[in-house]
Scaffold this active site. Structure first.
Site, PDB file in Angstrom:
ATOM      1  N   ASN A   1      -3.773  50.846 -33.570  1.00  0.00           N
ATOM      2  CA  ASN A   1      -4.230  51.999 -32.938  1.00  0.00           C
ATOM      3  C   ASN A   1      -4.949  53.209 -33.739  1.00  0.00           C
ATOM      4  OD1 ASN A   1      -3.223  51.311 -30.501  1.00  0.00           O
ATOM      5  ND2 ASN A   1      -1.060  51.844 -31.086  1.00  0.00           N
TER       6      ASN A   1
ATOM      7  N   ASP B   1      -4.392  48.901 -26.506  1.00  0.00           N
ATOM      8  CA  ASP B   1      -3.913  48.263 -25.418  1.00  0.00           C
ATOM      9  C   ASP B   1      -4.401  47.004 -25.067  1.00  0.00           C
ATOM     10  OD1 ASP B   1      -2.530  50.703 -24.991  1.00  0.00           O
ATOM     11  OD2 ASP B   1      -3.897  51.537 -23.481  1.00  0.00           O
TER      12      ASP B   1
ATOM     13  N   GLU C   1       5.498  48.099 -28.761  1.00  0.00           N
ATOM     14  CA  GLU C   1       4.918  46.675 -29.358  1.00  0.00           C
ATOM     15  C   GLU C   1       5.940  45.613 -29.427  1.00  0.00           C
ATOM     16  OE1 GLU C   1       5.533  49.200 -32.927  1.00  0.00           O
ATOM     17  OE2 GLU C   1       4.716  49.592 -30.950  1.00  0.00           O
TER      18      GLU C   1
END
Length: 408
Positions: free
Chosen positions: A294, A303, A330
């Site tokens: 991220n 995503d 996750e």
């Protein structure tokens, strides 16, 4: 002579009295004879009942009595006809009241359930009651266009209907006519209509068959369509409820089942395995260093990576008893029914290798995953203890260097 006068007077008086008596008796007999037809007519009228007024006019030789009876019959014929009409109307009103009462009861039954199958089950049972125990079947159009049997009552029906069959296309057009379905004995009458939702969409077929009645009438068909019309809103509500319920069980990003569904199915699997004495395994998985993904590529790429992992986790389990979940950011889980630890570790290694080789980051770098395996009942005899054992194994995999599988 004078001495005979009183005697003569008495004799004359006696003769006169006798003559009057004879004349009176003769007149009475004559009057009685003449009045007999009228008396019989009066007796007939006195004994009249509604049923006797429907019969032939009594015969009599007396013209006056016959005229009176004819007139009476003429006056009462409209009354009898009106009575017959009122009886027929009353019977029709009673029938309609019974149908209305049954519809109200059926609508109350619809309000007790929200699942589509339960609504269809009550609809089929209600129709069978309305039509004195006739066979009822309801088919629903499936994703491939075929009509699949959802519920049935009292008779056997085919489990699937071809949408291109002539009878099916005719029913769906709204007019079954005289076409008989391929699955029906020609000696048995059939009635069918399209099943509608609240928007008027034709989503299925309702069919009735009977072994007792010679045929279904136009009124029967109209009532069937009325019942279907009343069921349309319940069907629409049930469809929407199931859609919303499904959404509440699905993770919107990956399409996997969510944590809520994981908890429900895990408890169900524990109960089932306790009863059957079989084992099952739980795999807990976590992406390695996903925060760095991220941070380096942004949440949009993060995503996308989660979506790709979700697809891989869906593809690796091959059996209907297996189920995959996204239970956190996750974090993922896989339930493997009737599977021992060896089998679960083997699948985990497969999933680990497939994930490492996918290379779906923009730079072509690998995203790796660590997995922990626990098996019921050896590693935990309830849902909480089994999750704790799998979590400990996952922590061991992380502590051991990540991108690996550990077993409890």
């Amino acid at each position: 002579m004078p001495a005979l006068e009183p005697f003569l007077v008495a004799a004359v008086l006696a003769a006169t009295a006798l003559a009057l008596l004879v004349a009176g008796l003769a007149g009475f007999r004559l009057a009685k004879h003449r009045a007999a037809p009228q008396r019989r007519a009066l007796q007939t009228i006195s004994a009249l009942t509604p049923d006797s007024l429907r019969q032939q006019i009594p015969q009599t030789d007396d013209k006056l009595a016959r005229a009176a009876l004819v007139r009476l019959w003429a006056l009462t014929e409209p009354v009898v006809g009106r009575q017959r009409q009122l009886l027929e109307q009353n019977g029709e009103l009673q029938r309609r009241y019974g149908q209305a009462r049954a519809l109200i009861d059926l609508m109350a039954e619809f309000n007790e359930v929200m699942q589509l199958n339960a609504v269809l089950d009550r609809l089929s049972s209600g129709l069978s009651r309305f039509f004195a125990g006739d066979g009822v079947a309801i088919w629903i159009r499936g994703p491939q266009g075929h009509f699949e049997l959802a519920v049935k009552v009292a008779e056997d029906f085919p489990t699937s209907l071809n949408p291109h069959d002539r009878w099916v296309t005719t029913v769906m057009s709204g007019d079954a006519g005289l076409i008989l379905p391929f699955w029906l004995d020609r000696e048995m009458p059939c009635m069918a209509a399209p099943l509608l939702d609240a928007q008027g969409q034709r989503i299925g077929i309702v069919a009735l068959t009977s072994r007792l009645r010679p045929a279904y009438t136009a009124e029967d068909g109209a009532f069937l369509r009325t019942v279907i019309g009343h069921a349309a809103l319940a069907i629409q509500n049930a469809t929407m409820y199931e859609f919303i319920d499904t959404l509440s069980r699905i993770d919107p990003l990956t399409g996997l089942a969510n944590r809520r569904e994981f908890d429900r199915l895990l408890h169900a699997e524990v109960a089932r395995s306790r009863q059957s004495g079989q084992t099952f395994s739980l795999i807990m998985a976590d992406l390695d260093h996903f925060k760095q993904v991220n941070d380096r590529f942004g949440h949009q790429e993060g995503d996308r990576a989660l979506q790709q992992i979700g697809r891989l986790i869906q593809l690796v389990p091959k059996r209907a008893t297996d189920a995959a979940f996204r239970i956190g950011g996750e974090e993922f889980a896989v339930l493997m029914g009737n599977t021992d630890k060896t089998g679960a570790v083997g699948l985990s290694e497969t999933l680990r290798g497939v994930t490492e080789g996918a290379r779906f980051l923009p730079t072509g770098e690998a995203v790796t995953i660590s997995l922990g395996v626990a098996t019921f009942p050896g590693d935990g005899q309830d849902a909480a203890s089994l999750i704790a054992a799998a979590d400990r194994a996952l922590y061991q995999a992380k502590a051991g260097g990540r991108n690996r599988v550990a077993a409890a």
